[in-house]
Design a protein around this motif. Structure first.
Motif, mmCIF file in Angstrom:
data_model
loop_
_atom_site.group_PDB
_atom_site.id
_atom_site.type_symbol
_atom_site.label_atom_id
_atom_site.label_comp_id
_atom_site.label_asym_id
_atom_site.label_seq_id
_atom_site.Cartn_x
_atom_site.Cartn_y
_atom_site.Cartn_z
ATOM 1 N N ARG A 95 -33.599 -25.107 12.422
ATOM 2 C CA ARG A 95 -32.522 -25.642 13.313
ATOM 3 C C ARG A 95 -33.268 -26.325 14.688
ATOM 4 O O ARG A 95 -34.219 -25.739 15.056
ATOM 5 C CB ARG A 95 -31.486 -24.634 13.772
ATOM 6 N N LYS A 96 -32.588 -27.256 14.915
ATOM 7 C CA LYS A 96 -33.317 -28.125 16.370
ATOM 8 C C LYS A 96 -32.613 -27.210 17.468
ATOM 9 O O LYS A 96 -31.730 -27.795 18.469
ATOM 10 C CB LYS A 96 -32.944 -29.372 16.438
ATOM 11 N N LYS A 97 -33.144 -25.874 17.472
ATOM 12 C CA LYS A 97 -32.455 -25.029 18.740
ATOM 13 C C LYS A 97 -33.599 -24.068 19.143
ATOM 14 O O LYS A 97 -34.199 -23.303 18.456
ATOM 15 C CB LYS A 97 -31.258 -24.136 18.205
ATOM 16 N N ALA A 98 -33.791 -24.133 20.490
ATOM 17 C CA ALA A 98 -34.946 -23.107 21.083
ATOM 18 C C ALA A 98 -34.423 -21.683 21.034
ATOM 19 O O ALA A 98 -33.312 -21.391 21.335
ATOM 20 C CB ALA A 98 -35.151 -23.573 22.578
ATOM 21 N N VAL A 99 -35.433 -20.823 20.695
ATOM 22 C CA VAL A 99 -35.100 -19.287 20.902
ATOM 23 C C VAL A 99 -35.130 -18.911 22.142
ATOM 24 O O VAL A 99 -36.303 -19.150 22.818
ATOM 25 C CB VAL A 99 -36.051 -18.545 19.842
ATOM 26 N N ASP A 178 -42.242 -28.903 11.955
ATOM 27 C CA ASP A 178 -41.167 -29.046 13.125
ATOM 28 C C ASP A 178 -40.550 -27.808 13.665
ATOM 29 O O ASP A 178 -39.343 -28.147 14.230
ATOM 30 C CB ASP A 178 -40.040 -30.183 12.507
ATOM 31 N N ALA A 179 -41.311 -26.914 13.515
ATOM 32 C CA ALA A 179 -40.946 -25.531 13.997
ATOM 33 C C ALA A 179 -40.799 -25.679 15.768
ATOM 34 O O ALA A 179 -41.520 -26.448 16.457
ATOM 35 C CB ALA A 179 -41.660 -24.557 13.837
ATOM 36 N N PRO A 180 -39.862 -25.053 16.301
ATOM 37 C CA PRO A 180 -39.484 -25.131 17.755
ATOM 38 C C PRO A 180 -40.713 -24.282 18.595
ATOM 39 O O PRO A 180 -41.114 -24.710 19.557
ATOM 40 C CB PRO A 180 -38.236 -24.420 18.114
ATOM 41 N N HIS A 181 -41.164 -23.380 17.727
ATOM 42 C CA HIS A 181 -42.256 -22.394 18.331
ATOM 43 C C HIS A 181 -43.363 -21.791 17.632
ATOM 44 O O HIS A 181 -43.189 -21.706 16.280
ATOM 45 C CB HIS A 181 -41.529 -21.190 19.068
ATOM 46 N N LEU A 182 -44.565 -21.546 18.382
ATOM 47 C CA LEU A 182 -45.855 -20.879 17.569
ATOM 48 C C LEU A 182 -45.961 -19.722 18.221
ATOM 49 O O LEU A 182 -45.815 -19.650 19.632
ATOM 50 C CB LEU A 182 -46.695 -21.912 17.743
ATOM 51 N N ILE A 183 -46.458 -18.725 17.573
ATOM 52 C CA ILE A 183 -47.011 -17.360 18.274
ATOM 53 C C ILE A 183 -48.232 -17.107 17.633
ATOM 54 O O ILE A 183 -48.376 -16.909 16.363
ATOM 55 C CB ILE A 183 -45.834 -16.440 17.903
ATOM 56 N N PHE A 184 -49.069 -17.175 18.289
ATOM 57 C CA PHE A 184 -50.416 -16.516 17.966
ATOM 58 C C PHE A 184 -50.995 -15.224 18.394
ATOM 59 O O PHE A 184 -50.503 -14.716 19.130
ATOM 60 C CB PHE A 184 -51.673 -17.479 18.693
ATOM 61 N N GLY A 213 -31.713 -13.118 13.604
ATOM 62 C CA GLY A 213 -31.264 -14.252 13.166
ATOM 63 C C GLY A 213 -32.247 -15.315 13.079
ATOM 64 O O GLY A 213 -32.103 -16.660 13.022
ATOM 65 N N LEU A 214 -33.456 -14.974 13.064
ATOM 66 C CA LEU A 214 -34.700 -15.883 13.132
ATOM 67 C C LEU A 214 -35.576 -15.885 11.907
ATOM 68 O O LEU A 214 -35.500 -14.869 11.061
ATOM 69 C CB LEU A 214 -35.437 -15.486 14.334
ATOM 70 N N GLY A 215 -36.305 -16.896 11.604
ATOM 71 C CA GLY A 215 -37.373 -16.901 10.351
ATOM 72 C C GLY A 215 -38.444 -17.470 10.914
ATOM 73 O O GLY A 215 -38.852 -17.815 11.891
ATOM 74 N N TYR A 252 -34.697 -20.643 14.460
ATOM 75 C CA TYR A 252 -33.689 -20.276 13.638
ATOM 76 C C TYR A 252 -33.733 -21.143 12.379
ATOM 77 O O TYR A 252 -34.003 -22.280 12.379
ATOM 78 C CB TYR A 252 -32.361 -20.681 14.485
ATOM 79 N N PRO A 253 -33.583 -20.468 11.159
ATOM 80 C CA PRO A 253 -33.423 -21.018 9.983
ATOM 81 C C PRO A 253 -32.393 -22.108 9.778
ATOM 82 O O PRO A 253 -31.149 -22.085 10.252
ATOM 83 C CB PRO A 253 -33.264 -20.009 8.943
ATOM 84 N N LYS A 254 -32.696 -23.234 9.338
ATOM 85 C CA LYS A 254 -31.502 -24.418 8.983
ATOM 86 C C LYS A 254 -30.814 -23.821 7.930
ATOM 87 O O LYS A 254 -29.369 -24.295 7.890
ATOM 88 C CB LYS A 254 -32.196 -25.683 8.807
ATOM 89 N N PHE A 255 -31.159 -23.024 7.048
ATOM 90 C CA PHE A 255 -30.533 -22.939 5.504
ATOM 91 C C PHE A 255 -30.581 -21.390 5.481
ATOM 92 O O PHE A 255 -31.478 -20.657 5.829
ATOM 93 C CB PHE A 255 -31.266 -23.648 4.456
ATOM 94 N N THR A 256 -29.583 -20.998 4.553
ATOM 95 C CA THR A 256 -29.473 -19.527 4.237
ATOM 96 C C THR A 256 -29.826 -19.358 2.656
ATOM 97 O O THR A 256 -29.030 -20.031 2.100
ATOM 98 C CB THR A 256 -28.083 -18.844 4.571
#
Length: 273
Positions: A95-99, A178-184, A213-215, A252-256
């Motif tokens: 989803r186009k939503k920041a965590v 197109d993920a909103p975030h990356l974690i290394f 609620g994240l993926g 946030y996943p766009k689909f379930t």
């Protein structure tokens, strides 16, 4: 004192000595004592404090009061664990939503509970929160792929780089999705088991995220590129004496998902001499 024992509470069950990984605790007539030189080989795991049913032990860096009490009622039954682990999916559409940063911090605090070799707890995290920076990282990966395509075409072919580059040029991001975030996850190069530590910590992170609620999905191409493409390493600012061992896309996943596809049966061999 490195280790303090309240002998009025101690029941002399010897659990602390039996469970000490470094074997630096012995039992005498009063109860547990630290063997000579034991303080120097302690790995600071806290097993002795955690296992004592009477809260009789404390270390100079850890008290029983500082520890969360294990709640047996919160232990998951096997069928819940089975469903949870099998239902986890790698998420590639977000989803186009920041965590919120505080939510990511909570997830990473859980990932920090992952086991590490000799309890070094050396895993460090780099959170790329701004999506523009994520896209810049993806662009660096594409630049690396163009370089590989020119100088090592056989490797590029094996990793399907030409199609990934073509997708990028068609405004389709198959690098960071197109993920909103990356974690290394990264650690000191001198740590010989850092890769295992980082991989385990990322696995913990991936398992923690769904409860918020994240993926997530492993960013394999990013991980490859950061160790081989100096401009990307410079952009991230990872110290020269550290190495990135893994990266994940988070959002946030766009689909379930509604079903759990079967996996191959576990390939198990029980050793017999």
């Amino acid at each position: 004192m490195f280790l303090t024992v309240d002998y009025s509470k101690c029941n002399q069950d010897g659990l602390c000595a039996l469970e000490c990984p470094a074997k630096i605790i012995a039992m005498d007539e009063k109860g547990p004592v630290v063997i000579e030189g034991g303080e120097d080989t302690c790995i600071h795991c806290g097993h002795c404090v955690a296992i004592c049913p009477e809260a009789a032990l404390r270390l100079d860096f850890l008290s029983p009061e500082a520890c969360r009490v294990v709640d047996e009622k919160l232990h998951l039954p096997p069928d819940h664990v089975d469903h949870f682990l099998r239902s986890r999916r790698s998420i590639r559409t977000y989803r186009k939503k920041a965590v919120p940063p505080d939510v990511l911090e909570r997830c990473l605090s859980l990932a920090a509970a992952a086991p590490t070799g000799s309890n070094r707890q050396s895993v460090k995290w780099l959170v790329v929160h701004d999506k523009k920076d994520v896209q810049t990282i993806a662009a660096h990966v594409i630049d690396w792929m163009r370089h590989v395509l020119t100088h090592a075409p056989e490797i590029a072919a094996r990793l399907n780089m030409q199609k990934l580059i073509e997708a990028w040029e068609a405004n389709i991001d198959r690098i960071c999705r197109d993920a909103p975030h990356l974690i290394f996850a990264y650690a000191l190069k001198e740590n010989g088991i850092a890769k295992a530590d980082c991989d385990t910590a990322i696995a913990y992170l991936e398992l923690a995220l769904p409860s918020f609620g994240l993926g997530s999905c492993w960013a394999g191409y990013v991980t490859f590129a950061v160790t081989q493409w100096p401009p990307l390493a410079a952009f991230l600012g990872v110290p020269d004496d550290h190495q990135v061992h893994g990266a994940v896309m988070v959002g946030y996943p766009k689909f379930t998902y509604k079903r759990i596809p079967p996996r191959n049966k576990a390939n198990i061999v029980f050793f017999k001499e």
